[in-house]
Scaffold this active site. Sequence first.
Site, short mmCIF file in Angstrom:
data_model
loop_
_atom_site.label_atom_id
_atom_site.label_comp_id
_atom_site.label_asym_id
_atom_site.label_seq_id
_atom_site.Cartn_x
_atom_site.Cartn_y
_atom_site.Cartn_z
N SER A 1 0.79 -1.23 0.00
CA SER A 1 0.00 0.00 0.00
C SER A 1 0.82 1.28 0.00
O SER A 1 0.24 2.36 -0.15
CB SER A 1 -0.96 0.00 1.19
OG SER A 1 -2.03 -0.89 0.95
N TYR B 1 -10.51 2.12 5.72
CA TYR B 1 -9.37 1.94 4.81
C TYR B 1 -9.73 0.91 3.75
O TYR B 1 -10.25 -0.16 4.06
CB TYR B 1 -8.17 1.48 5.62
CG TYR B 1 -6.88 1.42 4.86
CD1 TYR B 1 -6.21 2.58 4.51
CD2 TYR B 1 -6.33 0.19 4.51
CE1 TYR B 1 -5.01 2.52 3.82
CE2 TYR B 1 -5.13 0.12 3.82
CZ TYR B 1 -4.47 1.29 3.48
OH TYR B 1 -3.29 1.23 2.80
N GLN C 1 -10.81 -5.04 0.80
CA GLN C 1 -10.47 -5.71 -0.45
C GLN C 1 -11.74 -5.94 -1.28
O GLN C 1 -12.84 -5.98 -0.73
CB GLN C 1 -9.81 -7.08 -0.18
CG GLN C 1 -8.61 -7.04 0.74
CD GLN C 1 -7.37 -6.43 0.11
OE1 GLN C 1 -7.39 -5.96 -1.03
NE2 GLN C 1 -6.27 -6.43 0.84
N ASN D 1 6.04 -10.18 5.59
CA ASN D 1 4.98 -9.33 6.11
C ASN D 1 4.97 -9.48 7.63
O ASN D 1 4.46 -10.45 8.16
CB ASN D 1 3.63 -9.73 5.51
CG ASN D 1 2.48 -8.86 5.99
OD1 ASN D 1 2.65 -8.05 6.91
ND2 ASN D 1 1.31 -9.03 5.39
N ASN E 1 -8.80 -0.68 -0.39
CA ASN E 1 -8.19 -0.74 -1.71
C ASN E 1 -9.17 -0.38 -2.83
O ASN E 1 -8.81 0.35 -3.75
CB ASN E 1 -7.57 -2.12 -1.96
CG ASN E 1 -6.24 -2.27 -1.24
OD1 ASN E 1 -5.45 -1.35 -1.16
ND2 ASN E 1 -6.01 -3.46 -0.70
#
Length: 397
Positions: free
Chosen positions: A90, A177, A146, A370, A179
Amino acid sequence: MRDTRFPCLCGIAASTLLFATTPAIAGEAPADRLKALVDAAVQPVMKANDIPGLAVAISLKGEPHYFSYGLASKEDGRRVTPETLFEIGSVSKTFTATLAGYALTQDKMRLDDRASQHWPALQGSRFDGISLLDLATYTAGGLPLQFPDSVQKDQAQIRDYYRQWQPTYAPGSQRLYSNPSIGLFGYLAARSLGQPFERLMEQQVFPALGLEQTHLDVPEAALAQYAQGYGKDDRPLRVGPGPLDAEGYGVKTSAADLLRFVDANLHPERLDRPWAQALDATHRGYYKVGDMTQGLGWEAYDWPISLKRLQAGNSTPMALQPHRIARLPAPQALEGQRLLNKTGSTNGFGAYVAFVPGRDLGLVILANRNYPNAERVKIAYAILSGLEQQGKVPLKR
């Protein structure tokens, strides 16, 4: 410029992180003090999170410094260098915001435009009442983190998803938040400029910023520099295709190139005027949630701030839960004594970028695992606060 490359000394105790906030050892050379500061911040986190490889790049009063740790690939033994390519997840959104900033300053669109003005297929949908600013700042009304798994990288499927989507909250009231939110913002910015998003990024944005190691699709000639990511089970992973992936999380870049982008944000005036204006457009805050001021791509905090509060602003609840916003009376310049930052992740990579304009200071942290955002922020905070305690970053006049 300093390039320090060495393996992760995984036996070092976590308590050595304290070195990052202690005074420098008398007689030690400045470069050695900086290396010791970064080592002490990075190595315990690498050990605790089993991170194969990590790169740090620091811009300190205009001077780049690079620190490389561990392996870019456990399979072939490639070591991390400043030129190793990492997926930045991101953090890509800050590049998307830069393209949108360019479209804004070229009068191709306005932030108060309705989304459907720039994609006729959305006319008659809820996007007649959702602004480009809502999309850019995750306040469209509850677009999810998503896309559903049923939506593939197919324009018709993406269009149909947006056409049927129904908001949970009034647009402009809650931050969630997403995408699909900023992804659509980037897609519409590209439409306003009359070219595909990927072409604009590869042929205009990256070259204008002087980035030669930054890609959406890594070319064959650069594959040897592409790090291998690793999942929680240590399985090798790289990001796959997805709807609006380029706009939301698709950039791959090196620590050296990403630091150039940070430097461009610290000194937009050094770019050609249209791109200086584009970056300036991303440095505007529109609302607050707690300590965080939301810009275009960037999230900002008054500096200095405590580690705990900076970690809270980059926490899982901030990414997964809705938050009521406090709208600012007018867009606020994110400059001076503010820290602008962005985290980014894919399944096999973790990234963090931060810079403080008023200190002429910025850093990049890239890893091929990650790992928790709190740990990334801890590394950055130890370095930034350690540099301040060493007197390395006086106020920029």
